[in-house]
Write an enzyme that holds these catalytic residues in place. Structure first.
Site, PDB file in Angstrom:
ATOM      1  N   PRO A 292     107.889  35.430  85.775  1.00 30.62           N
ATOM      2  CA  PRO A 292     107.433  34.697  84.581  1.00 30.62           C
ATOM      3  C   PRO A 292     106.322  33.721  84.931  1.00 30.62           C
ATOM      4  O   PRO A 292     106.341  33.063  85.985  1.00 30.62           O
ATOM      5  CB  PRO A 292     108.705  33.975  84.124  1.00 30.62           C
ATOM      6  CG  PRO A 292     109.827  34.816  84.646  1.00 30.62           C
ATOM      7  CD  PRO A 292     109.338  35.367  85.949  1.00 30.62           C
ATOM      8  N   VAL A 293     105.339  33.650  84.038  1.00 28.90           N
ATOM      9  CA  VAL A 293     104.170  32.814  84.307  1.00 28.90           C
ATOM     10  C   VAL A 293     104.572  31.361  84.502  1.00 28.90           C
ATOM     11  O   VAL A 293     104.076  30.675  85.411  1.00 28.90           O
ATOM     12  CB  VAL A 293     103.151  32.960  83.159  1.00 28.90           C
ATOM     13  CG1 VAL A 293     101.980  31.997  83.356  1.00 28.90           C
ATOM     14  CG2 VAL A 293     102.667  34.391  83.065  1.00 28.90           C
ATOM     15  N   CYS A 294     105.509  30.900  83.665  1.00 28.39           N
ATOM     16  CA  CYS A 294     105.882  29.495  83.784  1.00 28.39           C
ATOM     17  C   CYS A 294     106.581  29.227  85.112  1.00 28.39           C
ATOM     18  O   CYS A 294     106.446  28.148  85.691  1.00 28.39           O
ATOM     19  CB  CYS A 294     106.791  29.117  82.625  1.00 28.39           C
ATOM     20  SG  CYS A 294     108.289  30.106  82.499  1.00 28.39           S
ATOM     21  N   THR A 295     107.324  30.218  85.593  1.00 28.64           N
ATOM     22  CA  THR A 295     107.996  30.030  86.881  1.00 28.64           C
ATOM     23  C   THR A 295     106.985  29.923  88.007  1.00 28.64           C
ATOM     24  O   THR A 295     107.058  29.035  88.863  1.00 28.64           O
ATOM     25  CB  THR A 295     108.964  31.190  87.142  1.00 28.64           C
ATOM     26  OG1 THR A 295     109.939  31.233  86.101  1.00 28.64           O
ATOM     27  CG2 THR A 295     109.663  31.018  88.482  1.00 28.64           C
TER      28      THR A 295
ATOM     29  N   TYR B 170     104.642  26.563  87.228  1.00 29.25           N
ATOM     30  CA  TYR B 170     105.210  25.232  87.129  1.00 29.25           C
ATOM     31  C   TYR B 170     106.509  25.046  87.910  1.00 29.25           C
ATOM     32  O   TYR B 170     106.784  23.946  88.375  1.00 29.25           O
ATOM     33  CB  TYR B 170     105.472  24.873  85.653  1.00 29.25           C
ATOM     34  CG  TYR B 170     104.234  24.858  84.805  1.00 29.25           C
ATOM     35  CD1 TYR B 170     103.217  23.948  85.052  1.00 29.25           C
ATOM     36  CD2 TYR B 170     104.082  25.782  83.777  1.00 29.25           C
ATOM     37  CE1 TYR B 170     102.080  23.949  84.265  1.00 29.25           C
ATOM     38  CE2 TYR B 170     102.938  25.783  82.987  1.00 29.25           C
ATOM     39  CZ  TYR B 170     101.939  24.866  83.242  1.00 29.25           C
ATOM     40  OH  TYR B 170     100.814  24.842  82.482  1.00 29.25           O
TER      41      TYR B 170
END
Length: 1683
Positions: free
Chosen positions: A597-600, A603
């Site tokens: 996941p991009v957020c993982t 960030y």
């Protein structure tokens, strides 16, 4: 060591893929290893090839045997030109070319003990058992690792002995576990909490760990390994940390692998007590039978001096007999094994054992080489200790090849070893095949080598086409066998084709450099596949495998497929209409399609893989995507077109460009200094200013920061076409001079509008315009060069940049970083590989090729294969059958055509199939309804609808947003199963959850449609769990298929979720008694974490009387409370409450609660009957109904009060149905005969209102089972000396139906019938008579049965087979009778003197071997017959008598080779004397003078003779055989000699005529002259006689040899006055010669004078002296007279 440096001791580029499997320490040990390999046939060549490719230090070859035709079938280093040459010498040069770093030597002498001590590992292949035992014993004693490998036809054997104390440093292939630390408490014990809770489940109690990178509790960094203890809450205990500093942050825990010690038995012990590698008891038994088969083959060769002949049934039966006669194997505890010998298996092994096959040698050679590497590297657990592999399933099931032995006879060709197994007809069929090989990598090279050796496509119209678009790289050389250093850069397909043709000049190989994918179907189309008989795939991508498999399914071609990952490998076969189709994963878990996941990644990274993904994205955005976009912008030619191109990009791509272009790509660099300045600015942006927005800055790693700047600056320079620099010293000085860029110049990315853009991922025209304006400055100047990530070039800074960026990112987040090697593997998606696994799977594919080419085979003949060399795991299984649907006419529709149009194809995607299947031929979708009938590839077929006839695989991966709620359809599947009712089950979910409903299955237009939906309790949250694995099972009739469905949950930040089941569409139902207390808590609304967000809950539905008694309410704690008036009088009513949850900011969700009011109890609970007695049979299965009890009352529930627990029965809490819960067999559960149950009935809402029932259940016995006996089969082997009364075994039988009942036992003999040798007395089988094996035919097998009968009804009988084998015992010692032999001393060598008669009371009586003990006598004795023969010359004079001790040793009277007896006796050999020397007389010639006296006899002389060589010979005979007289008268009739006309020898009458009696006679050895009578011829004058005396041996020895002596006698008569003074010597000599010539043994007489004849001067002197003497005497006499 600096990260840019590589090991100078190891070529890391060459061994890059291998290093990922073995590691650097193991590889260094391998480089220093010394290995001896004896035997260079096919198996030995495979071992040598793998060892050289993998870089062993020194390999010494030993095989002095000449190359023969049968070697060429599996030995790829040999060719027809090498016939007659030593295998080792012929193989050395080609072996050495595989790897220049390996020293390949040859040993030409014998294998001596001194030689063995020079090596760490010794490997014997194709060796005799005697040599194996000798070498193995020595190696075990001196700590040398020892291996034995052998192949016989389709079976192989491998044995390992690494000694009694071998240490494995790294037992497993898995990397040490590593996890990020969340917290560590101070205490005893200290509690370790991991950042990812799932990581804790990978550790186990007792694991040793160490720590690194911890801040605060630094005492743990680098500490000694500490043991772990698992806690129930997922935390870990790590020992006492009470005295340590307080934990602050960061750090990682790493597993410490424990070494393991291995103890191996030597070969002599392991032969009798084998430990085999097997996965099941059936495999263990088969391995034991193969173990005995190999021993029998060794024994056969030892007895006959040759191996069994090809497909000779007589030899095969002899091998089976030898295997049966072997001593039984011993179990793990030393007990004798009672396993039955699989005679059919041994027979098949013997029939095919003469062959030599490349696939078997390849497979076993790979495993053997891996074991050698385990020995030298101390990595991975070795085999324990025997491995047996067989592929007898390759043989036809319904043929008997030996019926046509000529087909298997040798033909002096390179395929003789293969013809010996499959025949010449099969070889011809192989040569006419045409195969497509997809992929010429490691497995492809091995497959192509195998094709060349087996002759696939090597004749007629056959051939092999190789398709591969890649080029040879240096990293390929360590495992891709056909490539050499000079081939680097050339197309793999072309190089492989040339190398394969060199291996077999008859092989036709066509290289193609086009990929096999949808873009090349014009090349690999119908014409191409119509000329192909099969396909072999060696691909490293699941996507490519799926495509090739689909093409094979489309064209009905068999597919052979293989793949590896480290020491794991698989090989599969897919046959049209026989096996199921290929169903591998849609893509690799780490493929390009898998992402985090991009957020993982951006960030919340928590693992090193997250940081590497981030670094890889950085590389793509900075050096590829930006340059590609700018280049495209320049090529568009006008702004509007550029904006349209930019608009086609997705949000994240545009935002990445905004970050790059607006951040640091403000102007084009001109020098190296500009590139360094850009890199420094980007470093600050990523690891200083950027990270400070999320986390505090951690202390940086200076060297890693420098590496980042160096790599980034060089990549930036490459993108702009500028020269770079590798000088770190210069870079350090330059960085000191450069100012740090200002934050405002670096980070416009953090502007508010761009932050919102990131948050919403929605881009407006203003963002595109801003990007367009920024790109205007790049409209002029040379185009930028986008950089494509290349992992295999260590000098291009690509891997360096990603490694440094990921490492710094990991430091920022406190994550343990990955080193450069691991980073390269993860980012480059490198598949670890070793040559051994590659070769093993290629060999397994070759075995399946035999079956595919051989013709139609049933499904049971084919095998899928999986192996794991590191863990010694080998598995072969029969593939699944295809899901063939028999629609209408029973035709399997694979392709449906209507004219030129393709209406349906099994090769289509599932979506395309699903769209076409429901369509009707008359619906207009396929043209006019009156068109000709549709047709499939098997003929014409008219159908109204199309059907999916193949069971296609389930989708492997789907994505779902966390905003999806209950009832959402996640995936639909289409199945066809018209003959049965199919089922689709959800077996389990990982991690466990109830978010998914069981699959629904409906029928729609003839097609079954299955749907997977979210359940009413589903609350997807990507932050909690973002991946679920659903295991699905589809069943259609007898066909069952399982597969995983992976559900990835995608984060939806704008979605608000309600917790609790009340939020489901069906709502939550609660039941409340009408007597409930007013305002009481009825339900708790559980909203985890929502209360922290200020959630407000309220009831939105109307609550108006009279329906509602009053308002339900929700307090501040989230409790639903009863109305203040209570619920009395509201029984049987239902209230629906709509509940609203408000989170503020316009976000809310709702749910529903249904409240049912239950009435108060109106009566007491009571049973209809107080007691019940039930009788049931004992054969009821668990779950059977016993009785249903009923009680009066409202909403009654039931439970069993006693016994508690109740193991046999249960009761339905609602229906009161009593059922069985366990088997009721009285034999197993005697207490089940009578069970007294106390049942309680009560009202659910008022449990104190209850009643009790006494229920008695009687279980009636049923005679259903025959007696159960132990042992179930009695097989024993006893010696013939077993005393009468010996107990062989005691049969213990019980009746499961009645354990205490009496059983009857009967002994019934089958072979020989009616024997009295055994008897059965009260369950005891014992010896009843004396057993004797010392008469012919006395030893045999007793086959009998013990019949055990119970007394039940009906009568049940159990038969216990009995097999008693009586083995002979060597009881008596052999003996022999002393004998005396006589032999002449002149006997010739090999003369037979006679035979020693030996006897042995043990049967067979003539199994005796004879030996002569000690001494060096010139005699030899035949070992088997006892014949005594002369070896050398004899001499009676040296030794007259020999006494020899004969030793007798028996054999074949006992199976135990150590139980031999011996005896002895003495034989006497007398040497008979043979006269071999004639007598010799001294002197040989005599001359003397005698005076005769008338009437007297005079002794003339004594003849003295003897034999000097044989002084014991003293008895001689003497005779006068001739003579001659000389004088005035002479001897009458003698003349003067042997004149002419006279005969010789003259008679004695002639010689001595002249008187009536002889003048001379012999009295013994004395010569006597007789003068007793006067005659007329008496000489009155002196006379000379020459006498010839014959002297002969008169003793007992023969022959009687003789000699002669001459005596000359001068006879002076008493009246004579003169003496003869001369003789006629010539005459004497003549007589002598004639006499001698007449004798059998010639006598040489020398010329000598036997008389004295004085000289003249002597006469004068004598006369003068005499005169003077007379004068003196006269003078003296005169003086006396005068006086």
């Amino acid at each position: 060591m600096n990260v840019l440096e590589t090991s100078k001791l190891l070529d890391e580029e060459l061994y890059s893929r291998q290093l990922y499997v073995l590691g650097l320490p193991a590889m260094q040990r391998i480089q220093g290893a010394k290995v001896l390999l004896s035997g260079l046939q096919g198996l030995g060549a495979e071992i040598a090839k793998n060892l050289v490719l993998m870089g062993v230090g020194i390999l010494t070859l030993h095989d002095p045997h000449p190359t023969c035709w049968s070697d060429l079938a599996a030995q790829f280093f040999l060719s027809e030109q090498d016939l007659g040459r030593s295998r080792a010498e012929a193989s050395q040069e080609l072996l050495a070319k595989l790897n220049g770093a390996v020293q390949v030597c040859i040993h030409t002498g014998d294998i001596t003990e001194d030689l063995l001590l020079d090596f760490q590992v010794v490997v014997l292949t194709a060796s005799k058992l005697e040599e194996q035992l000798k070498v193995g014993t020595f190696c075990h004693k001196h700590g040398v690792c020892f291996l034995v490998a052998d192949t016989r036809g389709l079976v192989g054997q491998l044995f390992c002995d690494f000694g009694e104390d071998f240490t494995v440093e790294d037992p497993t292939e898995a990397e040490p576990l590593r996890a990020t630390i969340q917290h560590i408490s101070q205490g005893s014990p200290g509690i370790l909490t991991l950042r990812e809770e799932a990581d804790a489940h990978h550790f186990h109690n007792g694991d040793l760990v160490t720590f690194s990178g911890i801040e605060g509790m630094v005492e743990l960094n680098g500490c000694a390994p500490r043991p772990l203890h698992m806690r129930e809450d997922g935390t870990l205990e790590i020992g006492n940390t009470a005295t340590f500093s307080r934990y602050l942050r960061g750090g990682a825990v790493t597993e410490v692998k424990r070494p393991r010690t291995v103890k191996h038995e030597p070969l002599d012990a392991a032969l009798l007590q084998p430990r085999v590698v097997a996965q099941s008891p059936q495999e263990v038994h088969r391995a034991h039978c193969l173990h005995r088969a190999f021993r029998a083959l060794h024994t056969f060769q030892q007895l006959h001096g040759r191996p069994p002949r090809r497909w000779d049934p007589v030899d095969a039966e002899m091998v089976v007999g030898l295997a049966q006669a072997l001593e039984p194997l011993k179990g793990t505890e030393g007990e004798s094994s009672e396993e039955q010998l699989d005679e059919a298996l041994v027979r098949t092994v013997a029939l095919s054992s003469a062959g030599s096959l490349s696939p078997i040698a390849t497979m076993l050679g790979a495993v053997a080489a891996q074991e050698v590497l385990k020995a030298v590297s101390k990595k991975f657990m070795p085999l324990d200790q025997w491995l047996y592999f067989d592929a007898l399933d390759c043989l036809p099931e319904d043929e008997e090849p030996f019926l046509n032995p000529e087909d298997y006879a040798p033909r002096d060709c390179r395929y003789d070893g293969q013809i010996a197994v499959f025949g010449a007809g099969f070889q011809k069929k192989l040569s006419h095949q045409h195969y497509l090989l997809v992929g010429a990598g490691a497995i492809g090279c091995e497959l192509l080598k195998g094709f060349a050796l087996v002759g696939l496509g090597a004749g007629g119209s056959g051939g092999v086409t190789v398709a591969d678009m890649d080029h040879v790289e240096r990293s390929n050389l360590s495992r891709q066998f056909l490539f050499r250093p000079q081939d680097i850069g050339r197309p793999k397909a072309e190089v492989a084709a040339e190398a394969a043709h060199h291996l077999n000049s008859n092989l036709k190989v066509t290289p193609l450099t086009y990929p096999l994918d949808p873009t090349t179907e014009h090349i690999y189309g119908d014409n191409f596949f119509s000329n192909v008989d099969g396909v072999a795939a060696a691909l490293d991508s699941f996507q490519a495998r799926h495509y090739v498999a689909a093409r094979c399914t489309h064209y009905l071609k068999p597919l052979l497929e293989a793949g590896t990952n480290g020491t794991r490998g698989s090989a599969c076969v897919f046959m049209p209409d026989v096996t199921d189709v290929y169903r591998g994963p849609a893509s690799d878990a780490d493929s390009e399609d898998a992402s985090y996941p991009v957020c993982t990644v951006r960030y919340f990274p928590s693992t090193a893989k997250h940081t590497l993904q981030w670094a890889r994205d950085e590389f793509e955005g900075l050096f590829h995507l930006s340059a590609e976009t700018i280049k495209r912008y320049q090529q568009e030619g006008h702004p509007q077109g550029a904006l349209i191109s930019l608009a086609d990009m997705d949000g994240p791509q545009v935002l990445t460009l905004l970050q790059v272009v607006l951040g640091v790509l403000r102007e084009r660099p001109q020098t190296w200094r500009d590139c360094v300045l850009w890199a420094l600015g980007h470093w600050q942006l990523c690891f200083h200013y950027g990270i400070i927005q999320l986390l505090r800055l951690f202390p940086p790693d200076k060297d890693m920061h420098l590496l980042y700047v160096l790599a980034a600056a060089n990549l930036y320079a490459q993108m702009h076409g500028l020269p770079g620099s590798r000088d770190q010293t210069e870079l350090r000085g330059l960085l000191k001079l450069l100012p740090l860029p200002d934050l405002q110049d670096l980070a416009p990315i953090f502007a508010s509008d761009l932050e919102l853009a990131w948050a919403s991922a929605e881009l407006g025209p203003e963002h595109l315009k801003k990007l367009h304006e920024a790109l205007e400055i790049w409209s002029t100047g040379p185009p930028l060069e986008p950089l494509m990530f290349e992992k295999d070039n260590d000098n291009n800074f690509h891997v360096d940049f990603v490694t440094a960026a990921a490492c710094l990112r990991a430091q920022n987040y406190g994550i343990p970083p990955a080193n450069r090697t691991k980073s390269k593997r993860i980012v480059g998606r490198i598949i670890p590989a070793v040559a051994t696994t590659t070769a093993a799977v290629a060999g397994l594919v070759g075995l399946e090729l035999y079956k595919v080419v051989g013709g139609p085979r049933p499904l049971s003949a084919f095998r899928h294969n999986y192996l794991h060399l590191a863990e010694n795991y080998f598995s072969r299984w029969v593939p699944f059958a295809p899901a063939i649907q028999k629609e209408l006419l029973g035709v399997r529709v694979t392709m449906l055509l209507r004219g030129p149009a393709v209406l349906y194809s099994a090769g289509w995607s599932l979506e395309k199939q699903a769209w076409h299947l429901p369509l009707s031929l008359s619906s207009g979708h396929y043209g006019a309804a009156q068109a000709p009938g549709a047709s499939c590839c098997f003929g014409c077929l008219c159908l109204n609808h199309l059907f999916l006839t193949d069971l296609h695989c389930l989708p492997w991966f789907i994505n779902v947003s966390e905003s999806q709620g209950p009832g959402t359809i996640l995936q639909s599947f289409f199945f066809n199963c018209s003959s049965y009712i199919p089922t689709l089950k959800l077996l389990h979910v990982q991690p466990p959850t109830n978010f998914f409903n069981p699959p629904s299955l409906t029928r729609w237009q003839g097609i079954y449609v299955a749907k997977i939906t979210l359940s009413s309790s589903a609350q997807l949250d990507a932050l909690v769990v973002n991946h679920y694995e659903l295991q699905l099972q589809f069943t259609c009739g007898n066909h069952t298929m399982e597969g995983p469905l992976s559900v990835d949950v995608q984060r939806d930040p704008g979605h608000i979720q309600c917790a609790g089941r009340f939020a489901s569409p069906a709502g939550e139902i609660i039941q409340v008694p009408e007597m409930v207390t007013p305002g009481a808590r009825l339900y708790t609304l559980l909203l985890p974490g929502m209360e922290l967000q200020g959630a407000q809950m309220s009831i939105t539905s109307a609550q108006d009387p009279p329906y509602f008694p009053g308002h339900f309410s929700i307090n501040g704690q989230g409790w639903l409370q009863a109305p203040s008036q209570g619920l009395k009088g509201q029984a049987q009513k239902v209230f629906q409450l709509q509940i609203l949850v408000n989170f503020g900011q316009g976000q809310s969700c709702h749910g529903m609660l249904i409240v049912k009011v239950l009435p108060a109890p109106s009566s007491q609970v009571s049973f209809l009957e107080q007691t019940q007695n039930i009788t049931i049979p004992e054969n009821l299965v668990p779950g059977s109904k016993v009785v249903q009890v009923q009680a009066r009352g409202f909403d009654v529930r039931y439970e069993i009060l006693s016994p508690m627990p109740c193991p046999l029965f249960s009761i339905g809490c609602v229906d009161g149905l009593v059922r069985t819960t366990a088997p009721l067999e009285l034999a197993q559960a005697p207490g089940a005969a009578v069970t007294r149950l106390q049942v309680k009935a009560f009202e659910r809402l008022w449990p104190w209102t209850s009643a009790k029932l006494e229920l008695t259940v009687d279980v009636q016995s049923v005679n259903r089972w025959p007696p159960h006996c132990l042992p179930a089969m009695l097989v024993t082997q006893i010696p013939e000396t077993t005393p009468v009364g010996t107990v062989l075994n005691t049969i213990t039988c019980t009746d499961p139906d009645s354990p205490g009942s009496t059983l009857d036992y009967q002994l019934m003999f089958h072979r020989p019938p009616g024997t009295a040798s055994l008897c059965l007395r009260d369950r005891v089988l014992q010896v009843n008579a004396t057993l004797d094996c010392d008469t012919p035919g006395a030893c045999f097998q007793y086959a009998a049965s013990i019949l055990v009968l119970d007394n039940g009804q009906p009568l049940m009988t159990t038969e216990v087979p009995v097999l008693v084998m009586v083995t002979p015992v060597n009881e008596f010692a052999p003996s022999c009778v002393p004998r005396t032999f006589r032999v002449r001393e002149d006997a010739r060598p090999h003369t037979l003197l006679g035979s020693v008669l030996g006897s042995d009371m043990d049967y067979p009586h003539d199994s005796i071997e004879f030996y002569i003990s000690g001494g060096s006598a010139p005699f030899a004795m035949d070992r088997l017959s006892g014949e005594v023969r002369l070896l050398g010359p004899l001499d009676y004079e040296l030794q007259k008598l020999y006494r020899l001790t004969v030793l007798l040793s028996d054999h074949s009277q006992d199976q135990d080779p150590t139980c031999h007896h011996s005896g002895s006796c003495t034989i006497t050999i007398e040497v008979e004397d043979v006269n071999d020397h004639a007598p010799e007389c001294e002197p040989p010639f005599q001359e003397l003078t005698i005076h005769s006296h008338l009437g007297h006899s005079v002794e003339v002389t004594k003849v003295s003779c003897r034999v000097p060589q044989e002084p014991h010979r003293l008895v001689f005979s003497y005779s006068i055989v001739g003579g001659e007289g000389h004088g005035r008268g002479g001897l009458p009739g003698c003349g003067g000699g042997a004149g002419q006309g006279q005969q010789w020898p003259p008679s004695s009458a002639t010689l001595f005529s002249g008187n009536s009696q002889s003048r001379f006679s012999l009295q013994g050895a004395v010569l006597v002259y007789n003068d007793l009578m006067l005659g007329l011829s008496w000489p009155e004058q002196p006379h000379t006689y020459e006498l010839l005396i014959h002297v002969a041996d008169a003793g007992p020895s023969t022959p009687h040899l003789s000699t002669t002596t001459t005596v000359i006698v001068h006879l002076v008569p008493w009246t004579a006055s003169t003496v003869a003074t001369s003789t006629h010597r010539a005459t004497v000599r003549g007589v002598h010669r004639l006499l001698v010539s007449s004798m059998m043994t010639p006598l040489l007489v020398t010329d000598m004078e036997a008389f004295w004849q004085p000289e003249s001067w002597f006469v004068v002197v004598l006369t003068v002296t005499s005169a003077l003497l007379l004068l003196a005497l006269g003078w003296l006499l005169s003086k006396l007279l005068q006086g």
